[in-house]
Scaffold this motif. Structure first.
Motif, PDB file in Angstrom:
ATOM      1  N   VAL A  70     -92.825  17.010  21.397  1.00  0.00           N
ATOM      2  CA  VAL A  70     -91.678  16.140  21.683  1.00  0.00           C
ATOM      3  C   VAL A  70     -91.995  15.188  22.830  1.00  0.00           C
ATOM      4  CG1 VAL A  70     -89.305  16.078  22.540  1.00  0.00           C
ATOM      5  CG2 VAL A  70     -89.953  17.728  20.779  1.00  0.00           C
ATOM      6  N   ALA A  71     -92.588  15.711  23.899  1.00  0.00           N
ATOM      7  CA  ALA A  71     -92.924  14.882  25.057  1.00  0.00           C
ATOM      8  C   ALA A  71     -93.930  13.790  24.674  1.00  0.00           C
ATOM      9  CB  ALA A  71     -93.493  15.761  26.172  1.00  0.00           C
ATOM     10  N   ALA A  72     -94.959  14.184  23.907  1.00  0.00           N
ATOM     11  CA  ALA A  72     -95.964  13.212  23.475  1.00  0.00           C
ATOM     12  C   ALA A  72     -95.347  12.148  22.580  1.00  0.00           C
ATOM     13  CB  ALA A  72     -97.094  13.931  22.737  1.00  0.00           C
ATOM     14  N   THR A  73     -94.441  12.574  21.709  1.00  0.00           N
ATOM     15  CA  THR A  73     -93.771  11.632  20.808  1.00  0.00           C
ATOM     16  C   THR A  73     -92.968  10.597  21.590  1.00  0.00           C
ATOM     17  OG1 THR A  73     -93.608  13.265  19.029  1.00  0.00           O
ATOM     18  CG2 THR A  73     -92.075  11.416  18.957  1.00  0.00           C
ATOM     19  N   ILE A  74     -92.220  11.050  22.594  1.00  0.00           N
ATOM     20  CA  ILE A  74     -91.401  10.140  23.396  1.00  0.00           C
ATOM     21  C   ILE A  74     -92.272   9.128  24.146  1.00  0.00           C
ATOM     22  CG2 ILE A  74     -89.838   9.992  25.373  1.00  0.00           C
ATOM     23  CD1 ILE A  74     -88.686  12.690  24.515  1.00  0.00           C
ATOM     24  N   VAL A  75     -93.354   9.617  24.741  1.00  0.00           N
ATOM     25  CA  VAL A  75     -94.247   8.741  25.507  1.00  0.00           C
ATOM     26  C   VAL A  75     -94.913   7.709  24.593  1.00  0.00           C
ATOM     27  CG1 VAL A  75     -96.373   8.645  26.858  1.00  0.00           C
ATOM     28  CG2 VAL A  75     -94.687  10.429  27.325  1.00  0.00           C
ATOM     29  N   ILE A  76     -95.464   8.174  23.474  1.00  0.00           N
ATOM     30  CA  ILE A  76     -96.156   7.269  22.548  1.00  0.00           C
ATOM     31  C   ILE A  76     -95.183   6.294  21.904  1.00  0.00           C
ATOM     32  CG2 ILE A  76     -97.541   7.146  20.436  1.00  0.00           C
ATOM     33  CD1 ILE A  76     -98.638   9.930  21.176  1.00  0.00           C
ATOM     34  N   ALA A  77     -93.998   6.791  21.540  1.00  0.00           N
ATOM     35  CA  ALA A  77     -92.989   5.915  20.948  1.00  0.00           C
ATOM     36  C   ALA A  77     -92.574   4.830  21.939  1.00  0.00           C
ATOM     37  CB  ALA A  77     -91.770   6.729  20.520  1.00  0.00           C
ATOM     38  N   LYS A  86     -91.690  -1.887  16.912  1.00  0.00           N
ATOM     39  CA  LYS A  86     -90.418  -1.179  16.862  1.00  0.00           C
ATOM     40  C   LYS A  86     -90.346  -0.206  15.698  1.00  0.00           C
ATOM     41  CE  LYS A  86     -85.433  -2.012  16.586  1.00  0.00           C
ATOM     42  NZ  LYS A  86     -84.360  -3.051  16.490  1.00  0.00           N
ATOM     43  N   ILE A  87     -90.770  -0.644  14.514  1.00  0.00           N
ATOM     44  CA  ILE A  87     -90.685   0.221  13.335  1.00  0.00           C
ATOM     45  C   ILE A  87     -91.570   1.448  13.510  1.00  0.00           C
ATOM     46  CG2 ILE A  87     -91.195   0.387  10.872  1.00  0.00           C
ATOM     47  CD1 ILE A  87     -90.371  -2.471  10.545  1.00  0.00           C
ATOM     48  N   GLN A  88     -92.786   1.253  13.997  1.00  0.00           N
ATOM     49  CA  GLN A  88     -93.696   2.378  14.214  1.00  0.00           C
ATOM     50  C   GLN A  88     -93.131   3.351  15.241  1.00  0.00           C
ATOM     51  OE1 GLN A  88     -97.622   0.973  15.172  1.00  0.00           O
ATOM     52  NE2 GLN A  88     -97.996   0.204  13.097  1.00  0.00           N
ATOM     53  N   SER A  89     -92.520   2.815  16.294  1.00  0.00           N
ATOM     54  CA  SER A  89     -91.936   3.643  17.347  1.00  0.00           C
ATOM     55  C   SER A  89     -90.797   4.505  16.809  1.00  0.00           C
ATOM     56  CB  SER A  89     -91.426   2.756  18.484  1.00  0.00           C
ATOM     57  OG  SER A  89     -90.763   3.524  19.463  1.00  0.00           O
ATOM     58  N   LEU A  90     -89.865   3.861  16.114  1.00  0.00           N
ATOM     59  CA  LEU A  90     -88.710   4.586  15.579  1.00  0.00           C
ATOM     60  C   LEU A  90     -89.124   5.586  14.507  1.00  0.00           C
ATOM     61  CD1 LEU A  90     -86.094   1.682  15.333  1.00  0.00           C
ATOM     62  CD2 LEU A  90     -86.273   3.467  17.091  1.00  0.00           C
ATOM     63  N   LEU A  91     -90.100   5.209  13.686  1.00  0.00           N
ATOM     64  CA  LEU A  91     -90.547   6.115  12.631  1.00  0.00           C
ATOM     65  C   LEU A  91     -91.192   7.357  13.218  1.00  0.00           C
ATOM     66  CD1 LEU A  91     -90.930   6.665   9.611  1.00  0.00           C
ATOM     67  CD2 LEU A  91     -93.163   5.556   9.781  1.00  0.00           C
ATOM     68  N   GLY A 140    -101.195  12.814  12.333  1.00  0.00           N
ATOM     69  CA  GLY A 140    -101.322  12.104  11.067  1.00  0.00           C
ATOM     70  C   GLY A 140    -100.758  10.691  11.145  1.00  0.00           C
ATOM     71  N   LEU A 141     -99.575  10.538  11.728  1.00  0.00           N
ATOM     72  CA  LEU A 141     -98.983   9.207  11.852  1.00  0.00           C
ATOM     73  C   LEU A 141     -99.795   8.321  12.798  1.00  0.00           C
ATOM     74  CD1 LEU A 141     -95.075   9.465  11.900  1.00  0.00           C
ATOM     75  CD2 LEU A 141     -96.547   8.289  10.259  1.00  0.00           C
ATOM     76  N   LEU A 142    -100.277   8.905  13.897  1.00  0.00           N
ATOM     77  CA  LEU A 142    -101.099   8.128  14.820  1.00  0.00           C
ATOM     78  C   LEU A 142    -102.391   7.689  14.148  1.00  0.00           C
ATOM     79  CD1 LEU A 142    -100.647  10.082  18.194  1.00  0.00           C
ATOM     80  CD2 LEU A 142     -99.482   8.010  17.403  1.00  0.00           C
ATOM     81  N   THR A 143    -102.950   8.558  13.319  1.00  0.00           N
ATOM     82  CA  THR A 143    -104.155   8.205  12.562  1.00  0.00           C
ATOM     83  C   THR A 143    -103.855   7.070  11.597  1.00  0.00           C
ATOM     84  OG1 THR A 143    -105.008  10.481  12.692  1.00  0.00           O
ATOM     85  CG2 THR A 143    -105.913   9.061  10.965  1.00  0.00           C
ATOM     86  N   TYR A 144    -102.707   7.141  10.944  1.00  0.00           N
ATOM     87  CA  TYR A 144    -102.310   6.093  10.004  1.00  0.00           C
ATOM     88  C   TYR A 144    -102.115   4.766  10.723  1.00  0.00           C
ATOM     89  CZ  TYR A 144     -99.566   3.554   6.527  1.00  0.00           C
ATOM     90  OH  TYR A 144     -99.098   2.611   5.656  1.00  0.00           O
TER      91      TYR A 144
END
Length: 222
Positions: A70-77, A86-91, A140-144
């Motif tokens: 969760v923490a990594a997701t928030i920071v990367i987003a 924006k789309i990548q962040s929200l997704l 997986g999403l970061l790789t994509y």
């Protein structure tokens, strides 16, 4: 011609996504058939523990637990949002949150108990492995996303895919080594994670196609 090729590619992705969902559902239904294999692998894992390997396994455990994901997701987003993606962040946020809900719902429905000889005690239900599903979604999403930005070379795609595969493999082995999950929990978590990842990628393609605000530097690599 280009539109037709893109449509064919989307159709292939949809077939793969559907197949993964069906595989996960069927595996969940027939999970009890793997009880003997689960017990065998669990008992074997307990015989290979060493202090160094266990310390490393605990590190992997905490690196991909819910709080860290969760923490990594928030920071990367947040970083993606600052960069105008924006789309990548929200997704990324939606994908991680949706995965957590799917894992929690499946655990509640199946109510599979964890192994009694687990190294790190956890009272939550075992099936499916949230660590495996979470790692697949985030990495997986970061790789994509990296594919879209730097994947115009086949060699780059191979390197990115290899890194993704190694991380998922290490996390999967970690769950079994620590005896916090049965083998079937790990398989189920991977199937669920791959299904949700493929669904999110398909959804992203639709959003990007319909939203002209996505940067052109992303679009040109698809």
């Amino acid at each position: 011609m280009k539109t037709s090729m893109l449509q064919q590619e989307q159709n292939k992705k949809t077939v793969v996504c559907t197949a993964l969902l069906v595989a996960f559902i069927l595996f969940t239904i027939f999970k009890t058939s793997f009880q003997s294999i689960d017990n065998t692998v669990n008992l074997w894992a307990a015989t290979i523990h060493t202090d160094t390997a266990t310390l490393l396994a605990k590190g992997i455990h905490y690196a991909f637990d819910t709080i860290t994901i969760v923490a990594a997701t928030i920071v990367i987003a947040g970083f993606l949002l600052i960069k105008g993606r924006k789309i990548q962040s929200l997704l990324l946020i939606a994908a991680t949150g949706g995965n957590a809900l799917l894992v929690a719902a499946t655990k509640t429905i199946t109510q599979v108990a964890r192994p009694e000889n687990q190294v790190l005690h956890n009272e939550s239900f075992a099936y499916p492995s949230g660590h495996c599903a979470g790692a697949i979604i985030l990495i997986g999403l970061l790789t994509y996303y990296a594919w879209l930005k730097w994947g115009n070379r086949q060699q780059t795609k191979m390197v990115l895919t290899t890194i993704f595969s190694l991380i998922v493999t290490f996390v999967s082995i970690d769950r079994i080594y620590l005896n916090v999950h049965w083998l079937s929990d790990v398989i189920g978590g991977c199937l669920l994670g791959m299904f949700w990842l493929s669904f999110c990628i398909i959804f992203y393609a639709h959003l990007k196609h319909d939203n002209s605000s996505e940067p052109q530097s992303v679009q040109q690599f698809e």
